[in-house]
Design a protein around this motif. Structure first.
Motif, PDB file in Angstrom:
ATOM      1  N   ILE A 147     -21.421 102.638 -99.785  1.00 31.47           N
ATOM      2  CA  ILE A 147     -21.170 101.355-100.457  1.00 31.47           C
ATOM      3  C   ILE A 147     -21.641 100.212 -99.558  1.00 31.47           C
ATOM      4  O   ILE A 147     -22.293  99.274-100.004  1.00 31.47           O
ATOM      5  CB  ILE A 147     -19.664 101.196-100.800  1.00 31.47           C
ATOM      6  N   TYR A 148     -21.299 100.284 -98.270  1.00 35.47           N
ATOM      7  CA  TYR A 148     -21.623  99.233 -97.302  1.00 35.47           C
ATOM      8  C   TYR A 148     -23.134  99.007 -97.209  1.00 35.47           C
ATOM      9  O   TYR A 148     -23.603  97.860 -97.211  1.00 35.47           O
ATOM     10  CB  TYR A 148     -21.066  99.627 -95.934  1.00 35.47           C
ATOM     11  N   PHE A 149     -23.890 100.105 -97.124  1.00 38.71           N
ATOM     12  CA  PHE A 149     -25.325 100.007 -96.855  1.00 38.71           C
ATOM     13  C   PHE A 149     -26.091  99.181 -97.893  1.00 38.71           C
ATOM     14  O   PHE A 149     -26.842  98.263 -97.522  1.00 38.71           O
ATOM     15  CB  PHE A 149     -25.918 101.410 -96.686  1.00 38.71           C
ATOM     16  N   PRO A 150     -25.939  99.430 -99.199  1.00 34.99           N
ATOM     17  CA  PRO A 150     -26.695  98.581-100.145  1.00 34.99           C
ATOM     18  C   PRO A 150     -26.213  97.126-100.157  1.00 34.99           C
ATOM     19  O   PRO A 150     -27.003  96.223-100.426  1.00 34.99           O
ATOM     20  CB  PRO A 150     -26.489  99.259-101.499  1.00 34.99           C
ATOM     21  N   ILE A 151     -24.928  96.898 -99.838  1.00 31.38           N
ATOM     22  CA  ILE A 151     -24.470  95.502 -99.731  1.00 31.38           C
ATOM     23  C   ILE A 151     -25.191  94.822 -98.578  1.00 31.38           C
ATOM     24  O   ILE A 151     -25.649  93.681 -98.693  1.00 31.38           O
ATOM     25  CB  ILE A 151     -22.940  95.421 -99.530  1.00 31.38           C
ATOM     26  N   MET A 152     -25.295  95.531 -97.456  1.00 33.00           N
ATOM     27  CA  MET A 152     -25.991  94.983 -96.290  1.00 33.00           C
ATOM     28  C   MET A 152     -27.446  94.654 -96.644  1.00 33.00           C
ATOM     29  O   MET A 152     -27.960  93.598 -96.277  1.00 33.00           O
ATOM     30  CB  MET A 152     -25.938  95.983 -95.136  1.00 33.00           C
ATOM     31  N   LEU A 153     -28.094  95.544 -97.393  1.00 34.33           N
ATOM     32  CA  LEU A 153     -29.484  95.300 -97.789  1.00 34.33           C
ATOM     33  C   LEU A 153     -29.589  94.107 -98.744  1.00 34.33           C
ATOM     34  O   LEU A 153     -30.535  93.315 -98.649  1.00 34.33           O
ATOM     35  CB  LEU A 153     -30.082  96.562 -98.421  1.00 34.33           C
ATOM     36  N   MET A 154     -28.625  93.963 -99.652  1.00 33.06           N
ATOM     37  CA  MET A 154     -28.630  92.789-100.543  1.00 33.06           C
ATOM     38  C   MET A 154     -28.474  91.515 -99.735  1.00 33.06           C
ATOM     39  O   MET A 154     -29.122  90.503-100.016  1.00 33.06           O
ATOM     40  CB  MET A 154     -27.519  92.893-101.593  1.00 33.06           C
ATOM     41  N   TYR A 155     -27.611  91.559 -98.725  1.00 32.13           N
ATOM     42  CA  TYR A 155     -27.390  90.384 -97.880  1.00 32.13           C
ATOM     43  C   TYR A 155     -28.663  90.013 -97.123  1.00 32.13           C
ATOM     44  O   TYR A 155     -29.024  88.839 -97.034  1.00 32.13           O
ATOM     45  CB  TYR A 155     -26.249  90.674 -96.909  1.00 32.13           C
TER      46      TYR A 155
ATOM     47  N   LEU B 295     -19.178  92.610 -97.163  1.00 30.49           N
ATOM     48  CA  LEU B 295     -19.285  93.514 -96.018  1.00 30.49           C
ATOM     49  C   LEU B 295     -17.976  93.567 -95.232  1.00 30.49           C
ATOM     50  O   LEU B 295     -17.524  94.641 -94.827  1.00 30.49           O
ATOM     51  CB  LEU B 295     -20.432  93.079 -95.099  1.00 30.49           C
ATOM     52  N   VAL B 296     -17.374  92.410 -95.025  1.00 31.99           N
ATOM     53  CA  VAL B 296     -16.086  92.357 -94.314  1.00 31.99           C
ATOM     54  C   VAL B 296     -15.042  93.179 -95.069  1.00 31.99           C
ATOM     55  O   VAL B 296     -14.329  93.999 -94.479  1.00 31.99           O
ATOM     56  CB  VAL B 296     -15.621  90.896 -94.138  1.00 31.99           C
ATOM     57  N   ASN B 297     -14.961  92.994 -96.376  1.00 30.44           N
ATOM     58  CA  ASN B 297     -13.988  93.741 -97.174  1.00 30.44           C
ATOM     59  C   ASN B 297     -14.344  95.226 -97.259  1.00 30.44           C
ATOM     60  O   ASN B 297     -13.458  96.078 -97.315  1.00 30.44           O
ATOM     61  CB  ASN B 297     -13.847  93.128 -98.567  1.00 30.44           C
ATOM     62  N   CYS B 298     -15.613  95.538 -97.233  1.00 34.53           N
ATOM     63  CA  CYS B 298     -16.032  96.943 -97.292  1.00 34.53           C
ATOM     64  C   CYS B 298     -15.650  97.684 -96.010  1.00 34.53           C
ATOM     65  O   CYS B 298     -15.384  98.889 -96.035  1.00 34.53           O
ATOM     66  CB  CYS B 298     -17.531  97.041 -97.555  1.00 34.53           C
ATOM     67  N   ARG B 299     -15.588  96.958 -94.897  1.00 34.98           N
ATOM     68  CA  ARG B 299     -15.147  97.601 -93.652  1.00 34.98           C
ATOM     69  C   ARG B 299     -13.717  98.132 -93.788  1.00 34.98           C
ATOM     70  O   ARG B 299     -13.349  99.125 -93.171  1.00 34.98           O
ATOM     71  CB  ARG B 299     -15.246  96.628 -92.482  1.00 34.98           C
ATOM     72  N   LYS B 300     -12.915  97.482 -94.637  1.00 34.51           N
ATOM     73  CA  LYS B 300     -11.565  97.975 -94.907  1.00 34.51           C
ATOM     74  C   LYS B 300     -11.623  99.328 -95.607  1.00 34.51           C
ATOM     75  O   LYS B 300     -10.802 100.203 -95.351  1.00 34.51           O
ATOM     76  CB  LYS B 300     -10.782  96.974 -95.762  1.00 34.51           C
ATOM     77  N   LEU B 301     -12.591  99.497 -96.506  1.00 36.24           N
ATOM     78  CA  LEU B 301     -12.759 100.786 -97.193  1.00 36.24           C
ATOM     79  C   LEU B 301     -13.206 101.869 -96.213  1.00 36.24           C
ATOM     80  O   LEU B 301     -12.759 103.012 -96.294  1.00 36.24           O
ATOM     81  CB  LEU B 301     -13.767 100.664 -98.333  1.00 36.24           C
ATOM     82  N   ILE B 302     -14.077 101.497 -95.289  1.00 31.51           N
ATOM     83  CA  ILE B 302     -14.535 102.463 -94.277  1.00 31.51           C
ATOM     84  C   ILE B 302     -13.360 102.886 -93.402  1.00 31.51           C
ATOM     85  O   ILE B 302     -13.193 104.072 -93.100  1.00 31.51           O
ATOM     86  CB  ILE B 302     -15.695 101.873 -93.447  1.00 31.51           C
ATOM     87  N   LYS B 303     -12.522 101.928 -93.041  1.00 30.58           N
ATOM     88  CA  LYS B 303     -11.337 102.241 -92.234  1.00 30.58           C
ATOM     89  C   LYS B 303     -10.368 103.122 -93.027  1.00 30.58           C
ATOM     90  O   LYS B 303      -9.839 104.111 -92.504  1.00 30.58           O
ATOM     91  CB  LYS B 303     -10.643 100.947 -91.802  1.00 30.58           C
ATOM     92  N   PHE B 304     -10.126 102.785 -94.275  1.00 34.74           N
ATOM     93  CA  PHE B 304      -9.259 103.578 -95.152  1.00 34.74           C
ATOM     94  C   PHE B 304      -9.766 105.014 -95.229  1.00 34.74           C
ATOM     95  O   PHE B 304      -9.015 105.974 -95.074  1.00 34.74           O
ATOM     96  CB  PHE B 304      -9.221 102.939 -96.550  1.00 34.74           C
ATOM     97  N   GLU B 305     -11.051 105.151 -95.458  1.00 37.97           N
ATOM     98  CA  GLU B 305     -11.658 106.477 -95.577  1.00 37.97           C
ATOM     99  C   GLU B 305     -11.509 107.271 -94.272  1.00 37.97           C
ATOM    100  O   GLU B 305     -11.167 108.450 -94.288  1.00 37.97           O
ATOM    101  CB  GLU B 305     -13.129 106.306 -95.933  1.00 37.97           C
ATOM    102  N   ALA B 306     -11.752 106.610 -93.147  1.00 35.87           N
ATOM    103  CA  ALA B 306     -11.641 107.290 -91.849  1.00 35.87           C
ATOM    104  C   ALA B 306     -10.210 107.750 -91.598  1.00 35.87           C
ATOM    105  O   ALA B 306      -9.988 108.862 -91.096  1.00 35.87           O
ATOM    106  CB  ALA B 306     -12.101 106.358 -90.732  1.00 35.87           C
ATOM    107  N   GLU B 307      -9.254 106.908 -91.974  1.00 38.33           N
ATOM    108  CA  GLU B 307      -7.844 107.294 -91.811  1.00 38.33           C
ATOM    109  C   GLU B 307      -7.514 108.495 -92.692  1.00 38.33           C
ATOM    110  O   GLU B 307      -6.835 109.418 -92.264  1.00 38.33           O
ATOM    111  CB  GLU B 307      -6.932 106.120 -92.152  1.00 38.33           C
ATOM    112  N   ARG B 308      -7.996 108.496 -93.915  1.00 41.05           N
ATOM    113  CA  ARG B 308      -7.751 109.617 -94.842  1.00 41.05           C
ATOM    114  C   ARG B 308      -8.405 110.899 -94.337  1.00 41.05           C
ATOM    115  O   ARG B 308      -7.822 111.968 -94.412  1.00 41.05           O
ATOM    116  CB  ARG B 308      -8.274 109.304 -96.255  1.00 41.05           C
ATOM    117  N   MET B 309      -9.614 110.782 -93.855  1.00 42.13           N
ATOM    118  CA  MET B 309     -10.317 111.965 -93.350  1.00 42.13           C
ATOM    119  C   MET B 309      -9.608 112.520 -92.118  1.00 42.13           C
ATOM    120  O   MET B 309      -9.508 113.723 -91.956  1.00 42.13           O
ATOM    121  CB  MET B 309     -11.784 111.628 -93.022  1.00 42.13           C
TER     122      MET B 309
END
Length: 131
Positions: free
Chosen positions: A56-64, A112-126
Motif C-alpha cells: 500500500i505504502y509503495f504506490p502512495i510514495m510513487l504518487m507523491y 504515507l504518515v498514516n500508512c506507516r501505522k498500518l505497517i506497524k500494525f502489520e508487524a505487530e500482528r506478524m
C-alpha cells in the motif's frame, strides 16, 4: 512558510524526483515553496516491498513523487482493498480509511504518515503470529 530540513552527514533525500545526497557534514536546507520531499528513512525501495501494508505504502510514495498517475492509484486501490478484506481491528480499519481519504484528497505525504501505522500494525500482528 518555509520548511527547514537538517540533514545528517551522507543522508539522502528526494526533492521533486531528484535524489540529493548530503556531503560529509551536517547541513541545513530551507525550502521556501511547496515541493515533494522524502527523507531517506521514508523512501522505500521496490525490493523492500515484502508485505501487504508495504504494498500500500509503495504506490502512495510513487504518487507523491511522480504525481497522481492512474497506474499508481490503481495499484494502491487494489492493495488497499485486499488489505481491508482481511482485517477486522477497528483501529486498523480507521487507519485504512484515513489513508484512503488522504490519497483521494491528494495529501500523499499525510497518507504515507498514516500508512506507516498500518505497517506497524502489520508487524505487530506478524510478531504475535510467530510467537
Amino acid at each position: 512558510m518555509a520548511l527547514k530540513l537538517s540533514l545528517k552527514p551522507n543522508e539522502k533525500l528526494i526533492l521533486n524526483g531528484a535524489v540529493i545526497a548530503n556531503a560529509d557534514r551536517r547541513a541545513t536546507l530551507i525550502v521556501h515553496n511547496k515541493a515533494s520531499i522524502l527523507r531517506e528513512k521514508d523512501i522505500m525501495k521496490e525490493e523492500d516491498v515484502n508485505s501487504p501494508a508495504k504494498r500500500i505504502y509503495f504506490p502512495i510514495m510513487l504518487m507523491y513523487m511522480d504525481g497522481f498517475q492512474s497506474k499508481y492509484y490503481d495499484e494502491f486501490a487494489l492493495r488497499m482493498t485486499e488489505f481491508m478484506s482481511v482485517i477486522s481491528t477497528p483501529e486498523a480499519i480507521a487507519d485504512c480509511v484515513k489513508v484512503s481519504k488522504d490519497v483521494m484528497d491528494k495529501n500523499f505525504y499525510k497518507a504515507l504518515v498514516n500508512c506507516r501505522k498500518l505497517i506497524k500494525f502489520e508487524a505487530e500482528r506478524m510478531g504475535q503470529l510467530e510467537s
